[in-house]
Design an enzyme around this catalytic site. Structure first.
Site, PDB file in Angstrom:
ATOM      1  N   GLU A 181      -9.330  -9.764   3.851  1.00 50.12           N
ATOM      2  CA  GLU A 181      -9.666  -8.370   3.529  1.00 50.12           C
ATOM      3  C   GLU A 181     -11.044  -8.261   2.870  1.00 50.12           C
ATOM      4  OE1 GLU A 181      -6.603  -6.030   1.677  1.00 50.12           O
ATOM      5  OE2 GLU A 181      -7.992  -4.376   1.238  1.00 50.12           O
ATOM      6  N   SER A 199       0.845  -1.209   0.000  1.00 50.30           N
ATOM      7  CA  SER A 199       0.000   0.000   0.000  1.00 50.30           C
ATOM      8  C   SER A 199       0.874   1.252   0.000  1.00 50.30           C
ATOM      9  CB  SER A 199      -0.928   0.007   1.219  1.00 50.30           C
ATOM     10  OG  SER A 199      -0.205  -0.231   2.409  1.00 50.30           O
ATOM     11  N   GLU A 239      -0.296 -12.332  -1.755  1.00 52.73           N
ATOM     12  CA  GLU A 239      -1.737 -12.365  -1.991  1.00 52.73           C
ATOM     13  C   GLU A 239      -2.134 -13.593  -2.802  1.00 52.73           C
ATOM     14  OE1 GLU A 239      -3.102  -8.710  -3.758  1.00 52.73           O
ATOM     15  OE2 GLU A 239      -2.226  -7.472  -2.171  1.00 52.73           O
ATOM     16  N   LYS A 288       4.605 -11.490   3.182  1.00 51.49           N
ATOM     17  CA  LYS A 288       3.175 -11.708   2.907  1.00 51.49           C
ATOM     18  C   LYS A 288       2.990 -11.736   1.399  1.00 51.49           C
ATOM     19  CE  LYS A 288      -0.116  -8.312   3.324  1.00 51.49           C
ATOM     20  NZ  LYS A 288      -0.689  -8.285   1.949  1.00 51.49           N
TER      21      LYS A 288
END
Ligand code: KIV
Length: 284
Positions: free
Chosen positions: A186, A49, A119, A117
């Site tokens: 999320e 982000s 996704e 991490k």
């Protein structure tokens, strides 16, 4: 858990078992990490982000490995207690498994992170397995996965139908089986967040996934009111720092323009005798 000891994966697992909520926050630089660490946050995520919050891109896909590592190094310097997580950027783990393992390794060797991490669900399970086999702790991330937001049709809540929720649970179980130590959920309905959290033995960290996840994560700039391009519904703003910062900068500019800054209190002095000598030299 005492404030000074470094948080470990075992601490996070114990927190889940004892139903103690886990706190996670993003940080992107040294001062942010110092603050998050001093606040006692358990997990600090150097999220991709940062592409949007710090680098000004319209989405997260353009951030590179080198840019992520640059920020990870700064965050690692500011973190003593929290367990750190480096977010693998788009295309650093999707193309080839060996490349994914090498890039994951760079987060530990160069970025000084404790873990990574990435996704995705079933489609990354074998990649997760390979990275874990190399000794690198992996956090999963399912539901709304911003790197594939275009494919998902935008930044939309996921898992809303019974079928989509079932697939989400399957993905979570596959990631757990592949060796993830925790999974970010999320933008999914709270009831789905609860079911997934109950079915998994590893901690779930929610962001817009309801109150029954084992932990919660938010973005540093969102909770402090520093990023106002858009604010998702799941964000809670704990401070509105943009306005006071703007006012401080405007006051500084005005004082410079009015010659009110610097004052003698912000200036250095020279001995009278030395000054006289200087004046004499200048007039020679
Ligand atoms: O990049 C990020 O900040 C994230 C969190 C929102 C989970 O992935």
């Amino acid at each position: 858990m005492t404030v000074s000891t470094k948080v470990s994966i075992l601490d996070l697992q114990r927190k889940k078992e004892e139903r103690q909520p886990i706190s996670m926050l993003t940080a992107y630089d040294y001062p942010g990490a110092l603050l998050a660490d001093e606040a006692g946050i358990d997990l600090i995520l150097v999220g991709d982000s940062l592409a949007m919050t710090v680098l000004g891109h319209p989405n997260t896909v353009s951030v590179t490995m080198d840019e992520m590592l640059h920020h990870c190094k700064a965050v690692a310097r500011g973190t003593k207690r929290a367990f750190t997580v480096g977010d693998m950027p788009f295309m650093s783990y999707q193309v080839e498994r060996g490349e994914a393992v090498r890039n994951a390794g760079r987060f530990l060797k160069e970025g000084n992170m404790d873990s990574i991490k990435l996704e995705g669900g079933r489609e990354v399970a074998d990649t997760v397995r390979a990275i874990v086999a190399a000794g690198i702790p992996v956090m999963g991330h399912i539901g709304l996965t911003p790197q594939s937001a275009t494919k998902l049709g935008g930044f939309k809540v996921q898992g809303k139908s019974a079928e989509a929720a079932r697939r989400l649970l399957e993905d979570a179980l596959l990631l757990e089986e592949a060796g993830c130590f925790a999974i970010v959920l999320e933008a999914i309905p709270a009831a789905v967040g609860r079911v997934v959290s109950q079915k998994l033995t590893i901690p779930t960290i929610g962001i817009g996934a309801g109150p029954d996840c084992d932990g919660q994560v938010l973005v540093f700039h969102d909770i402090l009111g520093l990023f106002d391009r858009f604010t998702p519904r799941f964000v809670k703003r704990y401070a509105d720092l943009r306005q006071p910062i703007l006012e401080a900068l405007q006051t500084y500019r005005r004082e410079v323009e009015a010659r009110e800054f610097p004052t003698p209190a912000h200036s250095f002095t020279i001995d009278e005798a030395e000054m006289q000598l200087l004046n004499e030299r200048m007039s020679e």
